[in-house]
Design an enzyme around this catalytic site. Structure first.
Site, PDB file in Angstrom:
ATOM      1  N   ALA A   1      -0.442   2.028  -3.123  1.00 31.29           N
ATOM      2  CA  ALA A   1       0.150   1.021  -3.698  1.00 31.29           C
ATOM      3  C   ALA A   1       1.316   0.476  -2.943  1.00 31.29           C
ATOM      4  O   ALA A   1       1.994   1.119  -2.547  1.00 31.29           O
ATOM      5  CB  ALA A   1       0.467   1.163  -5.207  1.00 31.29           C
ATOM      6  N   CYS A   2       1.168  -1.056  -2.828  1.00 31.07           N
ATOM      7  CA  CYS A   2       2.035  -1.642  -1.928  1.00 31.07           C
ATOM      8  C   CYS A   2       2.701  -2.755  -2.578  1.00 31.07           C
ATOM      9  O   CYS A   2       2.068  -3.235  -3.792  1.00 31.07           O
ATOM     10  CB  CYS A   2       1.573  -1.855  -0.684  1.00 31.07           C
ATOM     11  SG  CYS A   2       0.373  -3.452  -0.463  1.00 31.07           S
ATOM     12  N   ASP A   3       3.652  -3.528  -1.900  1.00 31.23           N
ATOM     13  CA  ASP A   3       3.934  -4.704  -2.427  1.00 31.23           C
ATOM     14  C   ASP A   3       3.997  -5.851  -1.289  1.00 31.23           C
ATOM     15  O   ASP A   3       3.477  -7.053  -1.362  1.00 31.23           O
ATOM     16  CB  ASP A   3       5.449  -4.480  -2.850  1.00 31.23           C
ATOM     17  CG  ASP A   3       6.055  -5.594  -3.541  1.00 31.23           C
ATOM     18  OD1 ASP A   3       5.419  -6.470  -4.124  1.00 31.23           O
ATOM     19  OD2 ASP A   3       7.209  -5.907  -3.543  1.00 31.23           O
TER      20      ASP A   3
ATOM     21  N   VAL B   1       0.921  -3.045  -6.112  1.00 30.43           N
ATOM     22  CA  VAL B   1       1.705  -2.077  -7.171  1.00 30.43           C
ATOM     23  C   VAL B   1       1.555  -2.470  -8.576  1.00 30.43           C
ATOM     24  O   VAL B   1       1.549  -1.676  -9.689  1.00 30.43           O
ATOM     25  CB  VAL B   1       3.226  -1.863  -6.596  1.00 30.43           C
ATOM     26  CG1 VAL B   1       3.706  -2.936  -6.947  1.00 30.43           C
ATOM     27  CG2 VAL B   1       3.608  -0.669  -7.579  1.00 30.43           C
TER      28      VAL B   1
END
Length: 102
Positions: free
Chosen positions: A15-17, A46
């Site tokens: 998960a990333c932003d 995310v």
């Protein structure tokens, strides 16, 4: 804190932003490492962690948001995208068995 046995892990989500590409590289690396274990690896924002994720890997700065987005999932925060011991532990637990908590 949720936990899971490595033999039960079927889907890992990175998960990333910001979408800077580092998390995409990590997801690609994990796909190669876990392909023989029949584990799906996906890259997602995310705030949009899929319900069928077993383990969520995210940068430590995003861990609180990941826990809100997926409170019942094992969340593994890491500090660096390549070579982080937390990521290595996930790979080892999938490949060799054992418990993973987070």
């Amino acid at each position: 804190m949720p936990s899971i046995n490595g033999t039960d892990i079927k889907k890992v989500v990175v998960a990333c932003d910001a979408g800077m590409g580092s998390s995409v590289m990590l997801a690609s690396q994990l796909k190669r490492q876990l392909s023989k274990n029949n584990v799906t690896v996906e890259h997602t924002p995310v705030n949009s962690i899929p319900a069928d994720a077993d383990v969520v890997l995210c940068h430590q700065g995003l861990a609180a948001r990941a826990r809100v987005s997926a409170p019942d999932k094992v969340i593994i925060p890491f500090q660096v995208f390549i070579g982080d011991p937390a990521v290595t532990k996930v790979v080892q637990v999938v490949q060799r068995g054992g418990e993973l908590s987070g």
